[in-house]
Design an enzyme around this catalytic site. Structure first.
Site, short mmCIF file in Angstrom:
data_model
loop_
_atom_site.label_atom_id
_atom_site.label_comp_id
_atom_site.label_asym_id
_atom_site.label_seq_id
_atom_site.Cartn_x
_atom_site.Cartn_y
_atom_site.Cartn_z
N ARG A 14 -6.11 -8.41 8.43
CA ARG A 14 -5.06 -8.62 7.61
C ARG A 14 -4.50 -10.10 7.61
NH1 ARG A 14 -0.09 -5.00 5.55
NH2 ARG A 14 -1.91 -4.00 4.69
N HIS A 20 -7.37 -5.44 -1.57
CA HIS A 20 -6.84 -4.54 -0.66
C HIS A 20 -7.80 -3.23 -0.67
CE1 HIS A 20 -4.27 -2.83 2.36
NE2 HIS A 20 -3.20 -2.42 1.73
N GLN A 63 -6.70 0.37 0.76
CA GLN A 63 -5.83 0.88 0.01
C GLN A 63 -6.24 1.57 -1.25
OE1 GLN A 63 -2.41 1.31 0.55
NE2 GLN A 63 -2.68 3.00 -0.68
N ASP A 92 3.12 -1.56 -7.86
CA ASP A 92 3.18 -2.32 -6.50
C ASP A 92 4.71 -3.21 -6.50
OD1 ASP A 92 2.70 -3.30 -3.92
OD2 ASP A 92 0.89 -4.52 -4.73
N CYS A 99 1.48 1.93 -3.40
CA CYS A 99 0.85 1.81 -2.11
C CYS A 99 1.82 1.81 -1.00
CB CYS A 99 -0.09 0.58 -1.95
SG CYS A 99 0.96 -0.95 -2.47
N ARG A 124 -4.75 6.89 3.75
CA ARG A 124 -5.24 5.78 4.32
C ARG A 124 -6.13 6.19 5.50
NH1 ARG A 124 -2.79 0.97 3.27
NH2 ARG A 124 -4.48 0.27 4.42
N1 NVA Z 1 0.65 -6.46 -3.04
C1 NVA Z 1 1.23 -6.19 -1.69
C2 NVA Z 1 0.47 -4.88 -1.01
C3 NVA Z 1 1.32 -4.44 0.12
C4 NVA Z 1 0.49 -3.31 0.59
C5 NVA Z 1 1.40 -7.44 -0.78
O1 NVA Z 1 0.42 -7.74 -0.70
O2 NVA Z 1 2.32 -7.57 -0.19
N1 CP Z 2 0.05 -0.21 1.96
C1 CP Z 2 -0.07 -0.80 3.01
O1 CP Z 2 -1.00 -1.63 3.24
O2 CP Z 2 1.02 -0.74 3.76
P1 CP Z 2 1.46 -1.44 4.89
O3 CP Z 2 1.61 -3.02 4.63
O4 CP Z 2 2.46 -0.96 5.86
O5 CP Z 2 0.20 -1.74 6.05
#
Ligand code: NVA
Ligand code: CP
Length: 298
Positions: free
Chosen positions: A100, A127, A130, A217, A256, A284
């Site tokens: 990540r 992502h 997700q 989101d 999400c 997930r």
């Molecule tokens: N678009 C959000 C998704 C979090 C799971 C982010 O990147 O923070």
């Molecule tokens: N939706 C998601 O990826 O959640 P986290 O940021 O908690 O992993």
């Protein structure tokens, strides 16, 4: 399957096969195969996570493997050691890596240089894990996505929207993205996507009208916390009860998570649709186990 770097790189058969296997692994939880037995999987996270971290750690253990969580501050990556060197070291020791981070190119470089299976656990561009969980949830609750209208209300060019647009391109369902003019996908991206079933509008009501799935989101993704001004454009794009009056009967609301209540979604809507949203979060685990099993099969 060697890596999961994006939804873009998957084809429809691969996506459907992963969802089929996620359904099976969910039903067989506790009694299925353990193809990761004897394997150690590194998990490099340079952004926070609850769902992704826990679901991968649990999923790898349930498949017989050992997860090794490495926050950027635990390893020399946080002191500036290049991802290219990190990849060439870890590739000699672990059996796979889940990353990540910010740049999609870092995940791609890691995959190329480490030589071990690599999974994108969220970048600024996509992502994919997700979206597989989201598709599983839609299949469980609506029987599938064929002929369904999906609306995405919010940031039109975030990792979530980009992955949803690729999912629509690959699977053929109707996707309408409603977003402020300044936060639309670029013309260059839309040309590359080349999907007549994906439309972009500034009108959230038009997007929500007769939609079977309403998806949203956060307005500020991780790494954008200092862009508070961005939020000002998003007021009309809140998923609230009034907007949902336009949706189809029996519609789903997806988020999400994590959510900012009273920003992109109201407390009322989130709680009314909590059973769907937390099923989505649980999924997930099952979707990512399907990815790990597919990678283990090669
Ligand atoms: N678009 C959000 C998704 C979090 C799971 C982010 O990147 O923070
Ligand atoms: N939706 C998601 O990826 O959640 P986290 O940021 O908690 O992993």
């Amino acid at each position: 399957m060697k890596h999961l770097l994006s939804i873009e790189e998957l084809n429809a058969t691969q996506i459907k096969s992963l969802i089929d296997d996620a359904v099976r692994l969910k039903a067989q939880r506790g009694s299925h195969e353990q193809p990761l037995t004897g394997q150690t999987w590194a998990m490099i996270f340079t952004k926070s996570s609850t769902r992704t971290r826990v679901s991968f750690e649990v999923g790898i253990r349930e498949l017989g493997g050992f997860p090794m969580f490495l926050s950027k501050n635990d390893i020399q990556l946080g002191r500036g050691e290049p991802i290219q060197d990190t990849a060439r070291v870890l590739g000699r020791m672990v059996h796979g890596c889940i990353i990540r981070t910010f740049a999609q190119s870092d995940v791609v470089n890691f995959a190329n240089l480490s030589g071990v299976p690599t999974i994108n656990a969220l970048t600024d561009d996509e992502h994919p894990c997700q979206i597989l969980a989201d598709l599983l949830t839609v299949r469980e609750l609506l029987g599938g996505w064929n002929g369904k209208k999906v609306a995405f209300i919010g940031d039109g060019f975030s990792n979530m929207t980009i992955s949803w647009m690729w999912a629509a391109k690959r699977l053929g369902f109707e996707l309408v993205v409603a977003c402020p003019a300044d936060y639309q996908p670029t013309a260059e991206f839309l040309k590359k996507l080349d999907a007549p079933n994906v439309t972009i509008t500034q009108d959230p009501v038009a997007a929500a009208r007769d939609a079977d799935v309403i998806n949203t989101d956060v307005w500020l993704s991780m790494g954008q916390e200092d862009q508070q001004d961005k939020e000002h454009a998003f007021g009309p794009y809140q998923v609230n009860a009034a907007l949902l009056e336009n949706a189809a009967a029996g519609h789903l609301v997806l988020h999400c998570l994590p959510a900012y209540r009273e920003k992109e979604i109201t407390e009322e809507v989130l709680e009314k649709h909590a059973s769907t949203i937390f099923q989505q979060a649980e999924n997930r685990l099952h979707a990512q186990k399907a990815v790990l099993v597919a990678i283990a099969k090669g």
